[in-house]
Design a protein around this motif. Structure first.
Motif, PDB file in Angstrom:
ATOM      1  N   VAL A   1       0.807  -1.225   0.000  1.00 14.77           N
ATOM      2  CA  VAL A   1       0.000   0.000   0.000  1.00 14.77           C
ATOM      3  C   VAL A   1       0.835   1.268   0.000  1.00 14.77           C
ATOM      4  O   VAL A   1       0.339   2.338  -0.379  1.00 14.77           O
ATOM      5  N   ARG A   2       2.100   1.145   0.397  1.00 15.79           N
ATOM      6  CA  ARG A   2       3.018   2.291   0.365  1.00 15.79           C
ATOM      7  C   ARG A   2       4.338   1.838  -0.268  1.00 15.79           C
ATOM      8  O   ARG A   2       5.339   1.628   0.429  1.00 15.79           O
ATOM      9  N   PRO A   3       4.317   1.667  -1.580  1.00 11.16           N
ATOM     10  CA  PRO A   3       5.517   1.174  -2.274  1.00 11.16           C
ATOM     11  C   PRO A   3       6.724   2.060  -1.993  1.00 11.16           C
ATOM     12  O   PRO A   3       6.602   3.283  -1.881  1.00 11.16           O
ATOM     13  N   GLY A   4       7.877   1.406  -1.875  1.00 12.77           N
ATOM     14  CA  GLY A   4       9.103   2.125  -1.573  1.00 12.77           C
ATOM     15  C   GLY A   4       9.418   2.211  -0.100  1.00 12.77           C
ATOM     16  O   GLY A   4      10.486   2.706   0.285  1.00 12.77           O
ATOM     17  N   SER A   5       8.512   1.726   0.766  1.00 13.30           N
ATOM     18  CA  SER A   5       8.780   1.720   2.201  1.00 13.30           C
ATOM     19  C   SER A   5       9.961   0.804   2.511  1.00 13.30           C
ATOM     20  O   SER A   5      10.187  -0.196   1.829  1.00 13.30           O
ATOM     21  N   ARG A   6      10.688   1.172   3.548  1.00 15.25           N
ATOM     22  CA  ARG A   6      11.852   0.385   3.977  1.00 15.25           C
ATOM     23  C   ARG A   6      11.573  -0.197   5.354  1.00 15.25           C
ATOM     24  O   ARG A   6      11.069   0.506   6.234  1.00 15.25           O
ATOM     25  N   HIS A   7      11.904  -1.472   5.523  1.00 14.59           N
ATOM     26  CA  HIS A   7      11.543  -2.209   6.733  1.00 14.59           C
ATOM     27  C   HIS A   7      12.768  -2.869   7.352  1.00 14.59           C
ATOM     28  O   HIS A   7      13.486  -3.611   6.673  1.00 14.59           O
ATOM     29  N   LEU A   8      12.982  -2.614   8.633  1.00 17.06           N
ATOM     30  CA  LEU A   8      13.926  -3.391   9.408  1.00 17.06           C
ATOM     31  C   LEU A   8      13.117  -4.282  10.339  1.00 17.06           C
ATOM     32  O   LEU A   8      12.395  -3.790  11.211  1.00 17.06           O
ATOM     33  N   ILE A   9      13.207  -5.601  10.118  1.00 13.57           N
ATOM     34  CA  ILE A   9      12.543  -6.572  10.991  1.00 13.57           C
ATOM     35  C   ILE A   9      13.571  -7.101  11.976  1.00 13.57           C
ATOM     36  O   ILE A   9      14.607  -7.654  11.569  1.00 13.57           O
ATOM     37  N   ILE A  10      13.291  -6.930  13.257  1.00 11.55           N
ATOM     38  CA  ILE A  10      14.157  -7.454  14.315  1.00 11.55           C
ATOM     39  C   ILE A  10      13.430  -8.629  14.950  1.00 11.55           C
ATOM     40  O   ILE A  10      12.358  -8.460  15.552  1.00 11.55           O
TER      41      ILE A  10
ATOM     42  N   PRO B   1       9.791  -6.717  -0.689  1.00  8.39           N
ATOM     43  CA  PRO B   1      10.473  -5.483  -1.102  1.00  8.39           C
ATOM     44  C   PRO B   1      10.806  -4.577   0.083  1.00  8.39           C
ATOM     45  O   PRO B   1       9.964  -4.310   0.935  1.00  8.39           O
ATOM     46  N   GLY B   2      12.060  -4.148   0.125  1.00  8.61           N
ATOM     47  CA  GLY B   2      12.492  -3.194   1.135  1.00  8.61           C
ATOM     48  C   GLY B   2      12.807  -3.771   2.492  1.00  8.61           C
ATOM     49  O   GLY B   2      13.096  -3.013   3.431  1.00  8.61           O
ATOM     50  N   VAL B   3      12.808  -5.098   2.630  1.00  9.23           N
ATOM     51  CA  VAL B   3      12.985  -5.724   3.941  1.00  9.23           C
ATOM     52  C   VAL B   3      14.453  -6.034   4.227  1.00  9.23           C
ATOM     53  O   VAL B   3      15.165  -6.577   3.395  1.00  9.23           O
ATOM     54  N   ASP B   4      14.880  -5.666   5.431  1.00  8.85           N
ATOM     55  CA  ASP B   4      16.155  -6.083   6.010  1.00  8.85           C
ATOM     56  C   ASP B   4      15.817  -6.861   7.273  1.00  8.85           C
ATOM     57  O   ASP B   4      15.174  -6.323   8.179  1.00  8.85           O
ATOM     58  N   LEU B   5      16.198  -8.130   7.335  1.00 10.70           N
ATOM     59  CA  LEU B   5      15.905  -8.995   8.468  1.00 10.70           C
ATOM     60  C   LEU B   5      17.133  -9.087   9.357  1.00 10.70           C
ATOM     61  O   LEU B   5      18.225  -9.433   8.895  1.00 10.70           O
ATOM     62  N   ARG B   6      16.951  -8.768  10.628  1.00  8.89           N
ATOM     63  CA  ARG B   6      18.051  -8.810  11.590  1.00  8.89           C
ATOM     64  C   ARG B   6      17.646  -9.720  12.745  1.00  8.89           C
ATOM     65  O   ARG B   6      16.587  -9.528  13.354  1.00  8.89           O
ATOM     66  N   ILE B   7      18.475 -10.695  13.053  1.00 12.16           N
ATOM     67  CA  ILE B   7      18.209 -11.616  14.158  1.00 12.16           C
ATOM     68  C   ILE B   7      18.863 -11.068  15.416  1.00 12.16           C
ATOM     69  O   ILE B   7      20.061 -10.774  15.432  1.00 12.16           O
ATOM     70  N   GLY B   8      18.054 -10.913  16.471  1.00  9.90           N
ATOM     71  CA  GLY B   8      18.616 -10.422  17.720  1.00  9.90           C
ATOM     72  C   GLY B   8      17.540  -9.964  18.684  1.00  9.90           C
ATOM     73  O   GLY B   8      16.339  -9.962  18.374  1.00  9.90           O
ATOM     74  N   ASP B   9      17.972  -9.572  19.851  1.00 11.14           N
ATOM     75  CA  ASP B   9      17.080  -9.059  20.882  1.00 11.14           C
ATOM     76  C   ASP B   9      16.553  -7.689  20.468  1.00 11.14           C
ATOM     77  O   ASP B   9      17.314  -6.830  19.997  1.00 11.14           O
ATOM     78  N   GLY B  10      15.255  -7.484  20.650  1.00  6.04           N
ATOM     79  CA  GLY B  10      14.640  -6.248  20.187  1.00  6.04           C
ATOM     80  C   GLY B  10      15.255  -5.005  20.797  1.00  6.04           C
ATOM     81  O   GLY B  10      15.587  -4.043  20.086  1.00  6.04           O
ATOM     82  N   LEU B  11      15.428  -4.977  22.107  1.00  8.35           N
ATOM     83  CA  LEU B  11      15.984  -3.801  22.764  1.00  8.35           C
ATOM     84  C   LEU B  11      17.436  -3.575  22.375  1.00  8.35           C
ATOM     85  O   LEU B  11      17.846  -2.449  22.084  1.00  8.35           O
TER      86      LEU B  11
END
Length: 245
Positions: free
Chosen positions: A90-99, A119-129
């Motif tokens: 719904v908002r093309p071009g959005s950038r996402h960091l998933i923790i 599209p635009g997703v960066d997946l990072r494994i780790g503790d949220g804080l």
């Protein structure tokens, strides 16, 4: 994603994850952990939100003008990646960091549903804080806290340290969205940091209890647009100011 998704079960950090196809909706996949629905993904139509609390989050984002502006989003908790998929649609071009704290769950979802291919997703494994503390000041338009430890909301999400980091990472007009799993939460820290808040839920039916979503910001939220978005929904959605206490 290089192949068609397939159903399966895998042991993950916080329980047993099961992915199953929806026989009534082509492209629909349900992710459960220990039998509890965690995510529903429609690979054919990422704008479709099956789970109510994600629809509540969608209503808030849909009310933010300009309505097609790409957003910089931090997601604490990945699940099936439903909300990043929605926002990318719904908002093309959005950038996402998933923790995501559960590495096994993230790999299971990525393998079966192509999480990293969104599209635009960066997946990072780790503790949220821990990971949130590494992000630059005022770098996100939206911070989504949708994290579970087993069947409970992840510890510390509404506490002072996490809230301070959320406020630091969000831009002055940014919005903090929290999936409030359960019935009682201490929100004093969030209330102190974000003076404008609303709660969205569906408990207009007698005896109905479900997830609530808290939307919080340091500037007034777009309540008129939000009410226009929710007033015609079925089942009905309640949008109510969050009290100071």
């Amino acid at each position: 994603m290089g192949s068609e998704p397939v159903a399966g079960v895998r042991r993950v950090r916080f329980g047993n994850a099961e992915l199953s196809a929806d026989p009534e909706r082509p492209g629909g996949w349900l992710l459960r952990v220990d039998g509890i629905a965690q995510s529903y993904v429609d690979l054919d139509d990422p704008s479709y939100l099956e789970l109510e609390y994600l629809r509540y989050m969608g209503y808030v984002v849909d009310a933010v003008e300009p309505f097609d502006r790409p957003l910089d989003v931090v997601h604490i908790g990945g699940g099936g990646g439903t909300f990043p998929r929605y926002l990318s649609a719904v908002r093309p071009g959005s950038r996402h960091l998933i923790i995501e704290a559960d590495a096994a769950l993230a790999e299971f979802v990525d393998e079966r549903l192509g999480l990293r291919a969104v599209p635009g997703v960066d997946l990072r494994i780790g503790d949220g804080l821990t990971e949130l503390a590494t992000l630059p000041d005022a770098s996100a338009d939206l911070l989504v806290a949708d994290a579970f430890e087993g069947l409970r909301m992840a510890a510390g999400i509404t506490g002072p340290v996490f809230t301070a980091q959320a406020a630091r990472v969000l831009r002055p007009d940014g919005i903090y969205l929290v999936n409030l799993v359960g019935t009682r939460h201490h929100l004093d820290e969030i209330r102190a940091s974000f003076p404008y808040r609303v709660l969205l839920d569906g408990d207009v039916f007698a005896g109905y209890i479900g997830n609530q979503v808290l939307a919080a910001s340091r500037i007034p939220l777009p309540l008129d647009a939000l009410h226009r978005r929710t007033d015609q929904e079925m089942p009905p959605v309640r949008v109510a100011p969050d009290p100071s206490r």
